[in-house]
Write an enzyme that holds these catalytic residues in place. Sequence first.
Site, PDB file in Angstrom:
ATOM      1  CB  SER A  40     -21.082   8.620  57.065  1.00  0.00           C
ATOM      2  OG  SER A  40     -20.393   9.204  55.978  1.00  0.00           O
ATOM      3  CE1 TYR A  87     -20.990   3.971  54.119  1.00  0.00           C
ATOM      4  CE2 TYR A  87     -21.064   6.319  53.623  1.00  0.00           C
ATOM      5  CZ  TYR A  87     -20.566   5.264  54.362  1.00  0.00           C
ATOM      6  OH  TYR A  87     -19.651   5.504  55.370  1.00  0.00           O
TER       7      TYR A  87
END
Length: 273
Positions: free
Chosen positions: A141, A154
């Site tokens: 990401s 995350y």
Amino acid sequence: MQSYSEKVVVVTGAASGIGRALAQQLSMQGANLALSDVNMEALEETASILRGTGKVTLQKLDVADRGAWEAYAEQVKADHGQVDMIINNAGVALSETVERMSYEDMEWIVNINFWGVVYGTKSFLPLLKERPESAIVNVSSIFGIIALPTQAAYNATKFAVRGFTESLRQELKGTNVFVTTVHPGGIKTNIVRNGRMKTSMTGDNQTLEQQAKHFEKIAKTTPAQAADTILEGVKGGKRRILIGSDARLMDRIQRLFPVRYSDIFGWALKKLG
């Protein structure tokens, strides 16, 4: 990898979002597909919209289950006879401060986002090494490059995917296996709606629906555009694939201000909030 025609490609998280878009584009380009997801009903929907003529197999798979991965690799080998590429795409989101975050939530996201990539890579690597050319595509990401508040868990998983994959790429240098890391920015998927979003990045106690609507406003890239960027990136031999103008901008800011980028993004978050 210059062509996907007649290649066998494994895609996790193929029931929706980027995974579904990848399946669609690969199918149209003549690939044979081994698709998996925890949501079998939605995975069957993905299969129903494919327009290619290649072989497609479906498997309900919990990527956090190591034993399931090992059995899956054997099943794909039996079904397809070979594996030319794996795209470890499955992932989930968690938004919460470190102080309030439960260990259960932390373990949940680490098991899916990080261990799922490790299990997928290790389970299929022996099969990939048998092929004249093959590829491992691990989806991180932009949050594997920059960190923001309430995204500690995350961020940890996506930074881990990046580190794991970049090290693996060096280990496999000079072999038949190409390795790349994918860093999407905001993609119009249901990752927020399907995540455990306890606290927004601005610190507000927004509802899940409010966070989802806010994400939809700032997510500019479609899954189809993301899939196209990934597949073209693999064809072009890109070792890091950034998806979306937002990802490219954030990456550039991080390179220019490796420590102070957080101040810039903190200011931007207040404006967006």
